[in-house]
Enzyme design. Structure first.
Site, short mmCIF file in Angstrom:
data_model
loop_
_atom_site.label_atom_id
_atom_site.label_comp_id
_atom_site.label_asym_id
_atom_site.label_seq_id
_atom_site.Cartn_x
_atom_site.Cartn_y
_atom_site.Cartn_z
CE LYS A 80 114.86 73.04 38.45
NZ LYS A 80 115.79 73.67 37.49
CE LYS A 92 116.01 82.12 43.38
NZ LYS A 92 116.98 83.04 44.06
CB VAL A 121 124.37 77.65 34.59
CG1 VAL A 121 125.75 77.99 34.07
CG2 VAL A 121 123.56 78.92 34.86
#
Length: 202
Positions: A80, A92, A121
């Site tokens: 993202k 991030k 994940v």
């Protein structure tokens, strides 16, 4: 003399620079995994998202630079962060840039900093598969999918750990490592988990 354990466990907060410096004493390798990573939670709590994901990254870098034993620091990022459209991704991306730029601050012989950037994940807290399974247990007859075209990059926990370890072994500093991960259609995931029903487009 008894050999020392290779891993120590501390309770702390990535927002606490002093605690990070104490935790990094006698440490050679740092894997930075702390993040506020739920997209809706980050949108609703932007100050908290920035304090953890951006200021926390700064604190990890500062603590590592002040810890003479630290040789390698690798930060876990997200898909993202590429062309972000929400605050989580943007925070991030800022974190990734902090870690890459840290190599300029560390000097020729200082710690090296790199980033691993991968997808969702499978089965992790807050991910879609456990949510779908919970809805099925609660009696859902249709699973919600945002858009028929929606896809996700899915990686297992074992694949993620293996990727981080191989990136640590090969890093020189400044890399953003991105693995090749299969893209999965969310319609297919929903229909695999509840085959007798068409997903609900929400």
């Amino acid at each position: 003399l008894q050999a020392r354990e290779p891993i120590r466990f501390f309770i702390g907060d990535v927002r606490d620079k002093d605690r990070l410096e104490l935790a990094m004493r006698d440490v050679d390798v740092v894997v930075h995994a702390a993040a506020l990573k739920q997209v809706p939670a980050a949108e609703y709590n932007p100050f908290e998202c920035i304090r953890t994901n951006v200021h926390g990254a700064e604190n990890v870098v500062a603590a590592a630079l002040r810890s003479p034993r630290v040789q390698k620091v690798i930060a876990l990022s997200t898909d993202k962060a590429a062309n972000p459209i929400n605050l989580y991704g943007a925070s991030k991306l800022a974190s990734d840039k902090i870690f890459v730029a840290a190599n300029s601050l560390s000097g020729r012989d200082g710690a090296r900093f790199s980033v691993v950037r991968y997808g969702n994940v499978v089965g992790s807290r807050g991910s879609v598969v456990p949510m779908f399974r919970r809805l099925i247990r609660e009696g859902a007859t249709r699973l919600p999918v945002t858009d028929r075209r929606m896809t996700r990059f899915l990686i297992t926990l074992e694949q993620g750990v293996s990727f981080v370890l191989s990136s640590l072994a090969g890093m020189a500093g400044g890399e953003i490592f991105v693995p090749k991960i299969p893209s999965v259609r969310m319609m297919d995931v929903a229909q695999a988990l509840l085959p007798e029903s068409d997903p609900e487009i929400v």
